[in-house]
Enzyme design. Sequence first.
Site, short mmCIF file in Angstrom:
data_model
loop_
_atom_site.label_atom_id
_atom_site.label_comp_id
_atom_site.label_asym_id
_atom_site.label_seq_id
_atom_site.Cartn_x
_atom_site.Cartn_y
_atom_site.Cartn_z
N TYR A 241 -3.03 -7.90 3.20
CA TYR A 241 -2.24 -6.73 3.60
C TYR A 241 -0.85 -7.18 4.01
O TYR A 241 -0.67 -7.88 5.00
CB TYR A 241 -2.96 -6.02 4.75
CG TYR A 241 -2.31 -4.77 5.28
CD1 TYR A 241 -1.29 -4.12 4.59
CD2 TYR A 241 -2.74 -4.22 6.46
CE1 TYR A 241 -0.71 -2.96 5.08
CE2 TYR A 241 -2.18 -3.06 6.98
CZ TYR A 241 -1.16 -2.44 6.29
OH TYR A 241 -0.59 -1.30 6.79
N LYS B 133 -2.64 -5.61 -0.90
CA LYS B 133 -2.03 -4.33 -0.54
C LYS B 133 -0.58 -4.66 -0.20
O LYS B 133 -0.24 -5.03 0.92
CB LYS B 133 -2.75 -3.70 0.65
CG LYS B 133 -2.14 -2.38 1.12
CD LYS B 133 -2.82 -1.91 2.41
CE LYS B 133 -2.14 -0.66 2.95
NZ LYS B 133 -2.72 -0.22 4.24
#
Length: 308
Positions: A135, A163
């Site tokens: 992330y 992500k």
Amino acid sequence: MSLFGPLVAYVPTPRSADGALAPDVLGDLVDRVVAAGASGVCVLGSVGTFAYLDAATRRAVVAAAVEAAAGRVPVMAGVGALATRDVLTLARDAQDAGADALLLPTTSYLPLTDDEVLGLVRDVAGAADRPVWIYHNPVTTRYDFSVEALLRAAALPGVGGVKDRAPAADAVRARAAAVLAGAPADLEVGYSGDVLGVHGLLAGARTWHSALAGVLPGPYAAVAHLAARRDAEGTLALLDHLAPLVDLVMGSGGPRAIHAVGQLLGLPLGDVPAPLRMPGPDVRAELEAALEAVLDRFADVDAASTSG
């Protein structure tokens, strides 16, 4: 084989009047998101206020989400914490509770270096029994992945996806092209941002990660399915109707404002945990007007009509 499709919806963590987890409400949120056409669910992201929850509550959140999803879509669970030892414990808990994938932010009190991030990803992905999604969230973590650093981390064993994010539409498209060109073929590349992330889909990424989709899944599923078909004209036309609400949300506290949007939709989310505060009456009135405009525009648009 890919795990996630075009839209991963990030659901808030609902609380009862006394501030405790409301697992039945969480189950209803997950069911609502899946029924609207999301291809995956994530709990314990930023909108899930993971940093304010103890380990037992976080495990209960994952278990409730997995039970509600009932295998219809995969469930991702955030495992962010300041110390690697705590991340590893949270990862084991999430696995035991049935999560299909783990979301790993570079959470730290002191901003991490490239080598420290690489070590974190190596330690967690190497120990986990579920694939790890890296992330990239520089606003919160103060660590900004270069494309090169992201690709080094993404190449480690156990990493299933990223992500990623960038600050503008052109930057998302350029960054997606660079990441896709250098990433392993089986890496699931996705982009976050309740407007910007869709530009990753249009550039060839697999997934749009959206927090507003956790409370407003129908419009987001419709836009995501168009973008997955690379229908840029149709996607951007619908996106224009979401942008005013997103701008207001981002300027009014992000997760706090998304929580308020959920409340305006009649979802019994409770309030965000102290010291966070919900938006005041003036902001809520603006959010309500912007939300009504979105609901009016998308009243006759759904994921089925845009999925082709």
